[in-house]
Design a protein around this motif. Structure first.
Motif, PDB file in Angstrom:
ATOM      1  N   LYS A 107      46.885  47.302  38.593  1.00 23.17           N
ATOM      2  CA  LYS A 107      47.536  48.457  38.436  1.00 23.17           C
ATOM      3  C   LYS A 107      49.195  48.397  38.171  1.00 23.17           C
ATOM      4  O   LYS A 107      50.073  48.818  38.435  1.00 23.17           O
ATOM      5  N   PHE A 108      48.954  47.101  37.371  1.00 24.98           N
ATOM      6  CA  PHE A 108      50.390  46.759  36.385  1.00 24.98           C
ATOM      7  C   PHE A 108      50.490  46.898  35.060  1.00 24.98           C
ATOM      8  O   PHE A 108      51.178  47.790  34.886  1.00 24.98           O
ATOM      9  N   ALA A 109      49.487  46.863  34.464  1.00 26.61           N
ATOM     10  CA  ALA A 109      49.386  46.407  32.391  1.00 26.61           C
ATOM     11  C   ALA A 109      48.404  48.476  32.161  1.00 26.61           C
ATOM     12  O   ALA A 109      47.839  48.500  33.220  1.00 26.61           O
ATOM     13  N   HIS A 110      49.501  48.611  31.205  1.00 23.80           N
ATOM     14  CA  HIS A 110      49.136  50.070  30.645  1.00 23.80           C
ATOM     15  C   HIS A 110      48.722  49.986  29.418  1.00 23.80           C
ATOM     16  O   HIS A 110      49.356  49.510  28.906  1.00 23.80           O
ATOM     17  N   TYR A 111      47.745  50.518  29.067  1.00 24.04           N
ATOM     18  CA  TYR A 111      47.355  51.024  28.065  1.00 24.04           C
ATOM     19  C   TYR A 111      46.485  52.315  27.125  1.00 24.04           C
ATOM     20  O   TYR A 111      46.592  53.400  27.709  1.00 24.04           O
ATOM     21  N   CYS A 112      46.603  52.579  25.555  1.00 20.79           N
ATOM     22  CA  CYS A 112      46.335  53.559  25.044  1.00 20.79           C
ATOM     23  C   CYS A 112      45.133  53.776  25.397  1.00 20.79           C
ATOM     24  O   CYS A 112      45.580  55.224  25.659  1.00 20.79           O
ATOM     25  N   ASP A 113      43.979  53.551  25.478  1.00 20.37           N
ATOM     26  CA  ASP A 113      42.952  53.975  25.821  1.00 20.37           C
ATOM     27  C   ASP A 113      42.253  52.296  25.824  1.00 20.37           C
ATOM     28  O   ASP A 113      42.087  51.125  26.024  1.00 20.37           O
ATOM     29  N   ARG A 114      40.533  52.660  26.096  1.00 21.25           N
ATOM     30  CA  ARG A 114      39.971  51.262  25.980  1.00 21.25           C
ATOM     31  C   ARG A 114      39.706  50.524  25.136  1.00 21.25           C
ATOM     32  O   ARG A 114      39.110  49.224  25.863  1.00 21.25           O
ATOM     33  N   THR A 115      39.625  50.731  23.924  1.00 20.94           N
ATOM     34  CA  THR A 115      39.581  49.897  22.829  1.00 20.94           C
ATOM     35  C   THR A 115      40.837  48.742  23.411  1.00 20.94           C
ATOM     36  O   THR A 115      40.542  47.801  22.906  1.00 20.94           O
ATOM     37  N   CYS A 116      42.177  49.564  23.500  1.00 19.63           N
ATOM     38  CA  CYS A 116      43.333  48.322  23.255  1.00 19.63           C
ATOM     39  C   CYS A 116      43.630  47.165  24.875  1.00 19.63           C
ATOM     40  O   CYS A 116      43.518  46.158  24.612  1.00 19.63           O
ATOM     41  N   GLN A 117      42.697  48.320  25.426  1.00 23.56           N
ATOM     42  CA  GLN A 117      42.120  47.634  27.133  1.00 23.56           C
ATOM     43  C   GLN A 117      41.417  46.092  27.216  1.00 23.56           C
ATOM     44  O   GLN A 117      41.388  45.252  27.335  1.00 23.56           O
ATOM     45  N   THR A 118      40.266  46.610  26.190  1.00 27.83           N
ATOM     46  CA  THR A 118      39.115  45.991  25.468  1.00 27.83           C
ATOM     47  C   THR A 118      39.402  44.302  25.402  1.00 27.83           C
ATOM     48  O   THR A 118      39.769  43.233  25.783  1.00 27.83           O
ATOM     49  N   ALA A 119      40.491  45.096  23.849  1.00 27.38           N
ATOM     50  CA  ALA A 119      41.121  44.085  23.039  1.00 27.38           C
ATOM     51  C   ALA A 119      42.207  42.837  23.630  1.00 27.38           C
ATOM     52  O   ALA A 119      41.655  41.536  23.463  1.00 27.38           O
ATOM     53  N   CYS A 120      42.593  43.479  24.745  1.00 33.40           N
ATOM     54  CA  CYS A 120      43.363  42.473  26.015  1.00 33.40           C
ATOM     55  C   CYS A 120      43.079  42.189  26.214  1.00 33.40           C
ATOM     56  O   CYS A 120      43.847  40.714  27.157  1.00 33.40           O
ATOM     57  N   TRP A 121      41.751  41.729  27.098  1.00 36.01           N
ATOM     58  CA  TRP A 121      41.569  41.248  28.528  1.00 36.01           C
ATOM     59  C   TRP A 121      41.332  40.232  28.261  1.00 36.01           C
ATOM     60  O   TRP A 121      41.821  39.149  29.249  1.00 36.01           O
ATOM     61  N   ASP A 122      40.965  39.359  27.272  1.00 35.55           N
ATOM     62  CA  ASP A 122      41.234  37.687  26.921  1.00 35.55           C
ATOM     63  C   ASP A 122      42.574  37.466  27.184  1.00 35.55           C
ATOM     64  O   ASP A 122      42.597  36.090  28.363  1.00 35.55           O
ATOM     65  N   GLU A 123      43.571  37.303  27.104  1.00 29.99           N
ATOM     66  CA  GLU A 123      44.752  37.841  27.676  1.00 29.99           C
ATOM     67  C   GLU A 123      45.208  38.076  29.039  1.00 29.99           C
ATOM     68  O   GLU A 123      46.243  37.647  29.273  1.00 29.99           O
ATOM     69  N   HIS A 124      44.254  39.119  29.043  1.00 34.37           N
ATOM     70  CA  HIS A 124      45.071  39.834  30.464  1.00 34.37           C
ATOM     71  C   HIS A 124      44.540  39.371  31.892  1.00 34.37           C
ATOM     72  O   HIS A 124      45.156  39.724  32.771  1.00 34.37           O
ATOM     73  N   LYS A 125      42.679  38.961  31.409  1.00 31.31           N
ATOM     74  CA  LYS A 125      41.911  38.795  32.710  1.00 31.31           C
ATOM     75  C   LYS A 125      42.432  37.455  33.585  1.00 31.31           C
ATOM     76  O   LYS A 125      43.073  38.168  34.194  1.00 31.31           O
ATOM     77  N   GLN A 126      43.777  36.616  33.361  1.00 32.41           N
ATOM     78  CA  GLN A 126      44.402  35.333  33.918  1.00 32.41           C
ATOM     79  C   GLN A 126      45.423  35.775  34.896  1.00 32.41           C
ATOM     80  O   GLN A 126      45.809  36.224  35.654  1.00 32.41           O
ATOM     81  N   GLU A 127      46.302  36.951  34.026  1.00 34.00           N
ATOM     82  CA  GLU A 127      47.764  38.227  34.428  1.00 34.00           C
ATOM     83  C   GLU A 127      47.007  38.867  35.258  1.00 34.00           C
ATOM     84  O   GLU A 127      47.698  38.962  36.371  1.00 34.00           O
ATOM     85  N   CYS A 128      45.800  39.264  35.359  1.00 36.22           N
ATOM     86  CA  CYS A 128      45.347  40.524  36.271  1.00 36.22           C
ATOM     87  C   CYS A 128      45.127  40.068  37.982  1.00 36.22           C
ATOM     88  O   CYS A 128      45.780  40.213  38.513  1.00 36.22           O
ATOM     89  N   ALA A 129      44.460  38.941  37.402  1.00 32.33           N
ATOM     90  CA  ALA A 129      44.095  38.292  38.484  1.00 32.33           C
ATOM     91  C   ALA A 129      45.188  37.711  39.516  1.00 32.33           C
ATOM     92  O   ALA A 129      45.608  37.824  40.446  1.00 32.33           O
ATOM     93  N   ALA A 130      46.368  37.176  38.668  1.00 32.99           N
ATOM     94  CA  ALA A 130      47.612  36.208  39.422  1.00 32.99           C
ATOM     95  C   ALA A 130      48.570  37.398  40.018  1.00 32.99           C
ATOM     96  O   ALA A 130      48.456  37.208  41.014  1.00 32.99           O
TER      97      ALA A 130
END
Length: 473
Positions: free
Chosen positions: A64-87
């Motif tokens: 509930k912190f990261a924000h994205y234009c759409d699913r495309t941007c969210q998917t493209a960023c997932w590799d970078e965001h997944k550890q951040e998301c869990a933290a």
């Protein structure tokens, strides 16, 4: 990176130089970020993948912190965001941007090592941290950041010494990212190859963020084997102030030609000359002191969105400055810039245009002719004149700005594309103006009042809408 090579730049350490002749506007190299984050204050207004300002961004359902234009941007960023998301979920909230960036850097180092592609000339670990040069207060802040990092990433395999090294690297190598229009700083990132480009107050290159990557672009002709340079600080400061800022932030003494020769310092602090006479030094100092106090009040009023107060203070300050300070004096230019911007925002375009014109005249005498800041200022001044109905001057400024931004930003940058549309619009209106000035003004007035425009609208195929572009802010 075919255009450049790494070399020993003497006291400056490592540097980059060209391997061939370059021409003005040529892209020297492009580079994606090794890691980058959106500023805390804009986390809900800027896409965490492409750094575009957008309305109605989609929020990550998990952290509930990261924000994205759409699913495309969210998917493209997932590799970078997944550890951040869990933290963030484990911690319960996101830490500050410096901690988030350090975490992203360390996660990527752990995954890919410090070099992520064949085109990367230096490992992140090899970048300078300048920890030994930091002040006591800076070291205290760094220690707090390290502790916050350990709270955020309690299972990290890295020790405090290495984490401090990464924070030091970010502190003196982080690059500010702008939005898609280049009008607002929205985040910070680390670009290893860019970190190798040394500073000069009168550089031969400029840095632009374009479609998620930085571009290093030549400002003029650069000969083979010439060192590539960019400016780390705003040239609209006298040499002593620039040197002080560089020493504080980047821990080196700038000895570039501009600083050594105090290049254009006399213009930046010039007193007004009338009939061969100048005001006394005492009066100049008095007005300069008053100007600094007034600029502080103007900034406070602006931050509070009290725009009427900004305009009032600006008028009073300019009245006091006019008989004493020269037209290239920094304090006068700063007031002119704020006044023209706020008056444009209030749609008082006639008064704004006068201030903008004077600002551009001063900037032109101070900046490199292909400076991006100069191009943006001329663009805003041109749009302001256009909105004020001064189509001839406005179109001329817009064309001049377009020529500069084609070099500094390139044809594919969103702001250059916006400006090209405006240039075509004003060119069309200028032809109409020259054909029949009275009809042009009648049509313009009717268009602004949303009234039918008759035969003049028909002659333009309905294209003359005089829509106010969001480039005057």
């Amino acid at each position: 990176m075919d255009n450049v090579e790494l070399f020993d730049a003497g006291e400056k350490g490592k540097g980059l130089r060209t391997t061939k002749d370059l021409k003005a506007g040529e892209v020297v190299f492009t580079e994606p970020s090794f890691a980058a984050v959106v500023f805390d204050s804009l986390s809900q207004q800027v896409c965490h993948n492409c750094f575009r300002r957008q309305v109605n961004l989609h929020r990550c359902a998990q952290c509930k912190f990261a924000h994205y234009c759409d699913r495309t941007c969210q998917t493209a960023c997932w590799d970078e965001h997944k550890q951040e998301c869990a933290a963030i979920r484990n911690k319960g909230k996101a830490p500050n941007e410096n901690v988030r960036l350090a975490a992203r850097v360390l996660w990527r180092v752990q995954k890919d090592t410090g070099i992520v592609s064949d085109s990367q000339l230096i490992s992140v670990d090899q970048l300078q941290d300048h920890l030994a040069d930091m002040s006591t207060d800076s070291l205290k802040e760094l220690k707090i950041n390290v502790q916050n990092f350990l709270d955020y990433c309690p299972n990290t395999k890295h020790g405090s010494e290495y984490i401090s090294h990464i924070f030091g690297i970010i502190n003196c190598n982080g690059f500010t990212l702008s939005d898609q229009r280049g009008l607002q700083a929205v985040g910070v990132g680390l670009f290893p190859n860019l970190c190798l480009v040394n500073h000069d107050c009168w550089p031969n290159c400029t840095i632009i963020l374009n479609h998620g990557k930085i571009e290093l672009r030549a400002l003029g002709k650069i000969a083979e084997n010439e060192e590539l340079t960019v400016s780390y600080v705003d040239f609209l400061n006298v040499s002593a102030d620039r040197q002080r800022a560089l020493k504080h932030q980047y821990h080196f003494d700038c000895m570039c030609k501009s600083c050594s020769e105090h290049f254009k310092d006399d213009l930046k602090m010039a007193a007004k000359e009338t009939d061969g006479k100048k005001p006394s030094d005492e009066l100049v100092k008095e007005v300069q002191k008053y100007s600094l106090e007034c600029l502080a009040k103007i900034e406070a009023a602006r931050a509070a969105s009290n725009f009427n107060e900004v305009v009032k203070l600006s008028r009073e300050c300019l009245e006091k400055q006019e008989p004493v300070l020269g037209d290239t004096h920094l304090y006068k230019l700063r007031v002119l810039s704020v006044a023209s911007e706020v008056l444009s925002y209030q749609h008082n375009f006639s008064e704004a245009a006068g201030y903008a014109r004077r600002m551009v005249e001063g900037y032109t005498k101070l900046f490199h002719p292909n400076n991006a800041q100069l191009g943006m200022a001329i663009m805003r001044a041109g749009v302001t004149h256009w909105h004020a109905g001064l189509i001839e001057v406005g179109h001329g400024m817009i064309c001049k700005a377009y020529a500069i931004l084609m070099i500094t930003h390139g044809a594919t940058h969103p702001i250059t594309q916006d400006l090209e549309s405006i240039r075509m619009q004003t060119e069309m209106e200028l032809k109409m103006f020259k054909k029949n000035e009275n009809d042009y003004h009648s049509m313009r007035e009717a268009a602004l009042q949303n009234k039918p425009t008759g035969k003049m609208t028909a002659s333009l195929s309905g294209e003359a809408n005089f829509k106010k572009q969001d480039n005057t802010k």
